[in-house]
Design a protein around this motif. Sequence first.
Motif, PDB file in Angstrom:
ATOM      1  N   LEU A  59      -1.712   3.653  -1.065  1.00 28.56           N
ATOM      2  CA  LEU A  59      -1.360   5.063  -1.226  1.00 28.56           C
ATOM      3  C   LEU A  59      -0.077   5.390  -0.473  1.00 28.56           C
ATOM      4  O   LEU A  59       0.801   6.091  -0.990  1.00 28.56           O
ATOM      5  N   GLN A  60       0.051   4.860   0.749  1.00 29.56           N
ATOM      6  CA  GLN A  60       1.265   5.092   1.527  1.00 29.56           C
ATOM      7  C   GLN A  60       2.471   4.435   0.866  1.00 29.56           C
ATOM      8  O   GLN A  60       3.552   5.024   0.781  1.00 29.56           O
ATOM      9  N   ARG A  61       2.302   3.223   0.373  1.00 29.66           N
ATOM     10  CA  ARG A  61       3.404   2.524  -0.292  1.00 29.66           C
ATOM     11  C   ARG A  61       3.809   3.268  -1.565  1.00 29.66           C
ATOM     12  O   ARG A  61       5.000   3.403  -1.861  1.00 29.66           O
ATOM     13  N   ALA A  62       2.824   3.752  -2.310  1.00 31.28           N
ATOM     14  CA  ALA A  62       3.131   4.506  -3.527  1.00 31.28           C
ATOM     15  C   ALA A  62       3.886   5.787  -3.194  1.00 31.28           C
ATOM     16  O   ALA A  62       4.797   6.193  -3.923  1.00 31.28           O
ATOM     17  N   ARG A  63       3.531   6.413  -2.090  1.00 29.83           N
ATOM     18  CA  ARG A  63       4.222   7.640  -1.680  1.00 29.83           C
ATOM     19  C   ARG A  63       5.692   7.361  -1.393  1.00 29.83           C
ATOM     20  O   ARG A  63       6.580   8.062  -1.885  1.00 29.83           O
ATOM     21  N   TYR A  64       5.955   6.332  -0.580  1.00 28.54           N
ATOM     22  CA  TYR A  64       7.338   6.010  -0.234  1.00 28.54           C
ATOM     23  C   TYR A  64       8.111   5.517  -1.459  1.00 28.54           C
ATOM     24  O   TYR A  64       9.309   5.789  -1.603  1.00 28.54           O
ATOM     25  N   LEU A  65       7.427   4.808  -2.333  1.00 24.89           N
ATOM     26  CA  LEU A  65       8.087   4.314  -3.539  1.00 24.89           C
ATOM     27  C   LEU A  65       8.456   5.476  -4.457  1.00 24.89           C
ATOM     28  O   LEU A  65       9.532   5.482  -5.071  1.00 24.89           O
ATOM     29  N   ALA A  66       7.582   6.482  -4.553  1.00 23.44           N
ATOM     30  CA  ALA A  66       7.892   7.661  -5.364  1.00 23.44           C
ATOM     31  C   ALA A  66       9.074   8.428  -4.776  1.00 23.44           C
ATOM     32  O   ALA A  66       9.942   8.917  -5.512  1.00 23.44           O
ATOM     33  N   GLU A  67       9.144   8.526  -3.449  1.00 18.46           N
ATOM     34  CA  GLU A  67      10.279   9.202  -2.817  1.00 18.46           C
ATOM     35  C   GLU A  67      11.574   8.432  -3.062  1.00 18.46           C
ATOM     36  O   GLU A  67      12.639   9.032  -3.256  1.00 18.46           O
ATOM     37  N   ALA A 116       9.248  11.524 -10.000  1.00 23.88           N
ATOM     38  CA  ALA A 116       9.130  10.069  -9.863  1.00 23.88           C
ATOM     39  C   ALA A 116       7.655   9.723  -9.704  1.00 23.88           C
ATOM     40  O   ALA A 116       6.953  10.336  -8.896  1.00 23.88           O
ATOM     41  N   THR A 117       7.199   8.757 -10.480  1.00 21.11           N
ATOM     42  CA  THR A 117       5.806   8.312 -10.433  1.00 21.11           C
ATOM     43  C   THR A 117       5.774   6.840 -10.046  1.00 21.11           C
ATOM     44  O   THR A 117       6.394   6.008 -10.714  1.00 21.11           O
ATOM     45  N   ALA A 118       5.071   6.534  -8.957  1.00 24.09           N
ATOM     46  CA  ALA A 118       4.969   5.158  -8.466  1.00 24.09           C
ATOM     47  C   ALA A 118       3.582   4.608  -8.763  1.00 24.09           C
ATOM     48  O   ALA A 118       2.584   5.329  -8.698  1.00 24.09           O
ATOM     49  N   VAL A 119       3.538   3.322  -9.077  1.00 22.43           N
ATOM     50  CA  VAL A 119       2.276   2.627  -9.343  1.00 22.43           C
ATOM     51  C   VAL A 119       2.215   1.406  -8.431  1.00 22.43           C
ATOM     52  O   VAL A 119       3.057   0.508  -8.524  1.00 22.43           O
ATOM     53  N   VAL A 120       1.233   1.393  -7.541  1.00 18.68           N
ATOM     54  CA  VAL A 120       1.025   0.276  -6.611  1.00 18.68           C
ATOM     55  C   VAL A 120      -0.416  -0.186  -6.767  1.00 18.68           C
ATOM     56  O   VAL A 120      -1.347   0.507  -6.344  1.00 18.68           O
ATOM     57  N   GLY A 121      -0.595  -1.347  -7.375  1.00 16.84           N
ATOM     58  CA  GLY A 121      -1.948  -1.816  -7.642  1.00 16.84           C
ATOM     59  C   GLY A 121      -2.647  -0.846  -8.583  1.00 16.84           C
ATOM     60  O   GLY A 121      -2.161  -0.523  -9.656  1.00 16.84           O
ATOM     61  N   GLY A 122      -3.793  -0.344  -8.159  1.00 13.66           N
ATOM     62  CA  GLY A 122      -4.505   0.644  -8.957  1.00 13.66           C
ATOM     63  C   GLY A 122      -4.249   2.065  -8.516  1.00 13.66           C
ATOM     64  O   GLY A 122      -4.928   2.991  -8.970  1.00 13.66           O
ATOM     65  N   VAL A 123      -3.282   2.255  -7.619  1.00 16.02           N
ATOM     66  CA  VAL A 123      -2.983   3.579  -7.076  1.00 16.02           C
ATOM     67  C   VAL A 123      -1.727   4.123  -7.736  1.00 16.02           C
ATOM     68  O   VAL A 123      -0.726   3.411  -7.878  1.00 16.02           O
ATOM     69  N   GLN A 124      -1.763   5.377  -8.139  1.00 12.41           N
ATOM     70  CA  GLN A 124      -0.613   6.039  -8.755  1.00 12.41           C
ATOM     71  C   GLN A 124      -0.336   7.341  -8.015  1.00 12.41           C
ATOM     72  O   GLN A 124      -1.249   8.106  -7.713  1.00 12.41           O
TER      73      GLN A 124
END
Length: 241
Positions: free
Chosen positions: A47-55, A110-118
């Motif tokens: 979830l944290q990685r998806a947040r930073y990736l979306a930013e 921006a929408t990030a997808v990390v594993g099963g987390v979006q």
Amino acid sequence: MRATGTARRGFALLLVMILVAVGVVLGVSYLSVASLKVRVSENFQSLQRARYLAESGLEHAKYLLRYSPERLDGTPGNPLGPYYVDNSADRYYISATPDGSVPGKYTLTATAVVGGVQRSSSVTVQRSPGAQIEIEQGVLVGGGFVWLPWSLTLKGDFHANGFLLNMARIEGDASATTGLWDPWHRISGDTEGRAETVETPRLKVTQYTKYELNGVKCKATKFKGTHLTRNDPLADGGAIT
């Protein structure tokens, strides 16, 4: 007496079985809790990685909107992407929604997808058109490092006796002698990064200090100030009108 001994041994066996069963239950419970903690930790990290990736995706969208808005044509229903990072399956998508009531106003998503987390992030920005420069002829630059800004539109061919970093829109061919980089592919014609040197005219500034205007011979004067006024001499006593 024998019956009593047998009963005791049977009771001891039953007690051991109960203790073993309790131990198994406790062990399984401990393993389940530990496994749950691991999954919770992994989900939190994703979830944290998806947040930073979306930013990061938002910063990418801002960059496109500023320097090459024609490339930011993704919509929420059909976003640009996917863009991958770290040679992994983690990715993000970007889109822009213009505000029909305010020119230059956009909602970037921006929408990030990390594993099963979006995870998605959005921001509303106002784009200023800035100064636009348009040249309707070819250009030849003498040498060195040449950078063409995104606000420039050149309707003709361009050649640099040196290295060319292009951000401008060139409606023609472009060439350079020591390298050419067009990261946003804004050159419509052919490109050549190892072209032959083109000799440039050797002009002197003094050749342009004397000129004739409406039949009157004029001579330019040197100006060392930072502001022009109506009384500054420009040519043999002439002034700004």
